[in-house]
Enzyme design. Structure first.
Site: not given
Ligand code: GGG
Length: 326
Positions: A120, A167, A199, A223, A227
């Site tokens: 990032y 990793k 993994d 991230d 999810d």
């Molecule tokens: N709630 C913020 C949002 O728009 N999340 C979607 C996203 O693309 N997140 C990437 C991240 O959290 O780094």
């Protein structure tokens, strides 16, 4: 003295769930002053800037910010906003709520995601028509700072330690540095820090969520893996997050703009309302934060529920039910 909260709805369902969370914040006994600011696709179309300078400055000057979501401009909005509050960790709890139809109802895991570097850090280049590259950044200092936060986090909760997702068997230099730095800080504090290949973690978490409590992750892994956990607890509509800095913080749901349901008034406001509860707790309003958590938990258990959770309630119905319980 009042506490200054910047509110940024952003795009898509951010325009529906953030007002819901602000209603909840207005209902609790906290002396907040709200400043509304713009960021995202819509303001880019209007002004040519996805993150206007006045928004960035307001976020920097505020005590805390509540943010919704940004669409195509996410990278131009979320990353600078996290930087504006000096955030070095993104706290993402993934918890299955009683009564919610979750794939894995035993799940109760908190991700502590590195928030400043990794892939990032943004060193991405198009070198030719055929070739693009990305430079990944890992520093011992950022990894150790995250590790110190993780140590404080588990000590405050009387826990013995945490896991470190990495990793390092492939990315020996970057993830190796991350793992060694985090484990080193934990060991010096007398805490357990077990490394787990990310993994293998992705396989083990759905098979046995009870094996994990607090997982420290590099940026992108945090991230993605959070999810994955959202899928186990009933979806992204339930995951809040806190971007914590030394003296400022930004709170946002983990989900994005959800263009498929945006504008219909049926987005689940739970993730944003719980993010607001985290904001309250971060600013020392522990009782109010706990009350908001309990109200959301009650509504998730007994309804009304939005369509993502199998119900037919609207965002407004759920918000009204939370307010009624407060
Ligand atoms: N709630 C913020 C949002 O728009 N999340 C979607 C996203 O693309 N997140 C990437 C991240 O959290 O780094």
């Amino acid at each position: 003295m009042t506490t200054d909260i910047v509110v940024i709805e952003g795009d898509g369902i951010g325009r529906e769930v953030v007002p819901a969370a602000v209603e909840v914040l207005e209902a609790v006994d906290a002396d907040f002053t709200f400043t509304h600011a713009e960021a995202g696709d819509a303001v880019l179309a209007e002004t040519g800037e996805a993150l206007p300078r006045e928004t960035y400055d307001a976020v920097q000057a505020a005590d805390a910010t509540l943010f919704g979501a940004a669409g195509e401009t996410a990278a131009d909005v979320i990353l600078p906003l996290r930087e504006a509050v000096g955030s070095f960790v993104n706290v993402r709890p993934a918890r299955a709520y009683p009564g919610v139809d979750a794939l894995r109802p035993e799940t109760d895991v908190v991700f502590l995601r590195e928030n400043t570097e990794g892939v990032y850090a943004g060193h991405e280049d198009r070198l030719s028509d055929d070739l693009s590259t990305l430079t990944r950044v890992t520093t011992t200092s950022a990894s150790e700072r995250l590790a110190r936060f993780a140590c404080d986090y588990v000590e405050e909760r009387d826990m013995d330690g945490f896991q470190v997702a990495h990793k390092a068997n492939v990315m020996r230099e970057t993830d190796g540095r991350f793992r060694d730095a985090v484990v080193g800080v934990a060991e010096a504090r007398g805490l357990d820090a077990d490394g787990v290949l990310m993994d293998a973690f992705a396989t083990r978490l759905p098979l046995d969520p009870t094996a994990f409590d607090v997982v420290v992750c590099p940026n992108l892994a945090g991230d993605v893996l959070s999810d994955l956990a959202a899928g186990l607890v009933g979806g992204l509509g339930l995951l809040p997050s806190a971007n914590i800095g030394a003296d400022n913080a930004l709170f946002e749901p983990v989900h994005g703009t959800a263009p498929d349901i945006a504008g219909q008034g049926v987005a689940n406001p739970a993730a944003t309302i719980v993010s607001a509860a985290m904001l309250l707790e971060h600013l020392g309003h522990d009782e109010a934060g706990a009350a908001v958590h309990a109200a959301v938990e009650g509504v998730l258990a007994d309804g009304p529920r939005t369509p993502d959770l199998g119900g037919d309630a609207s965002t407004e119905d759920v918000t009204a039910a939370v307010l009624e319980r407060l």
